[in-house]
Scaffold this motif. Structure first.
Motif, PDB file in Angstrom:
ATOM      1  N   ILE A 216       0.836  -1.203   0.000  1.00  0.00           N
ATOM      2  CA  ILE A 216       0.000   0.000   0.000  1.00  0.00           C
ATOM      3  C   ILE A 216       0.868   1.249   0.000  1.00  0.00           C
ATOM      4  O   ILE A 216       0.556   2.242  -0.670  1.00  0.00           O
ATOM      5  N   PHE A 217       1.958   1.212   0.739  1.00  0.00           N
ATOM      6  CA  PHE A 217       2.878   2.342   0.770  1.00  0.00           C
ATOM      7  C   PHE A 217       3.382   2.656  -0.636  1.00  0.00           C
ATOM      8  O   PHE A 217       3.381   3.806  -1.086  1.00  0.00           O
ATOM      9  N   LYS A 218       3.805   1.632  -1.331  1.00  0.00           N
ATOM     10  CA  LYS A 218       4.299   1.804  -2.705  1.00  0.00           C
ATOM     11  C   LYS A 218       3.201   2.384  -3.599  1.00  0.00           C
ATOM     12  O   LYS A 218       3.433   3.346  -4.343  1.00  0.00           O
ATOM     13  N   ASP A 219       2.006   1.819  -3.509  1.00  0.00           N
ATOM     14  CA  ASP A 219       0.903   2.278  -4.356  1.00  0.00           C
ATOM     15  C   ASP A 219       0.520   3.723  -4.057  1.00  0.00           C
ATOM     16  O   ASP A 219       0.230   4.506  -4.977  1.00  0.00           O
ATOM     17  N   LEU A 220       0.523   4.085  -2.781  1.00  0.00           N
ATOM     18  CA  LEU A 220       0.134   5.446  -2.397  1.00  0.00           C
ATOM     19  C   LEU A 220       1.106   6.477  -2.957  1.00  0.00           C
ATOM     20  O   LEU A 220       0.690   7.506  -3.501  1.00  0.00           O
TER      21      LEU A 220
END
Length: 225
Positions: free
Chosen positions: A120-124
């Protein structure tokens, strides 16, 4: 009859003991609340206020901002709620800043990294690469975990700001973030409390200045090991 009288007396004694214990616990709770809860709320409010002020400075009082929180921030009465409330109040003072709806994440116990799940961190960071700043009120994944699992974001927003309310965040957790330009600002606890005026901190800002600090690549080395 003597046996029943003894049983009755024991019940009365037990009841009195329970009542005394409850009164003592309530008294302790009340004392703790009066001496620690209010200052803690002031400190948390100060963290939120300063996080908003520093974010506004970083984006030059203009642009879209995304804030990442977890579900505890959405529950009225949770300790962390004060940070998020104070952040929103302060940001409203900057008319050219557009605070988008917060992104709520949940810790994934299977992710292998505490706080914001690494995927999720990467996607955000990639999804919001065009905003002025992303502010994380949840802990960031371990950077080595991101690298090992090929979850290093390819696109980054101009500013990524991390708010760490842990007691003493380890510098090692943020070394790679700063070194690789993934974090431009960290708000975290000081190594030791700063001198305060007589009477102690009064405002949220004074509480923040006493116990917290804004870290950037320029002063990051002063963060605790």
């Amino acid at each position: 009859m003597a046996i029943w009288d003894e049983i009755r007396d024991r019940k009365i004694t037990s009841t009195i003991a329970v009542v005394v214990l409850l009164v003592a616990l309530v008294s302790i709770w009340a004392q703790t609340r009066s001496t620690t809860l209010k200052p803690n709320h002031s400190l948390l409010a100060g963290i939120g206020q300063v996080a908003a002020m520093e974010t506004a400075t970083a984006v030059r009082d203009n642009g879209q901002i995304v804030v990442v929180i977890d579900r505890s921030y959405t529950i009225d009465g949770a300790a962390q709620f004060d940070e998020w409330q104070a952040f929103q109040r302060e940001v409203k003072k900057y008319k050219r800043i557009n605070l988008l709806a917060p992104v709520i994440v949940e810790v994934d116990p299977n992710d292998g990294s505490p706080g914001c799940p690494s995927g999720i961190f990467k996607d955000l960071l990639e999804q919001y690469a065009d905003v002025a700043a992303i502010v994380f009120f949840v802990s960031l994944p371990d950077f080595d975990w991101l690298r090992k699992n090929q979850r290093i974001p390819q696109r980054l927003p101009p500013h990524v700001i991390a708010v760490d309310t842990g007691p003493l965040p380890a510098r090692g957790h943020y070394d790679s973030y700063f070194a690789n330009g993934y974090v431009t600002m960290l708000i975290a606890a000081r190594r030791s409390a700063a001198p305060v005026k007589p009477g102690g901190p009064q405002t949220g800002r004074e509480w923040f200045d006493a116990y917290y600090q804004v870290f950037t690549p320029a002063n990051f080395e002063s963060l605790t090991e």
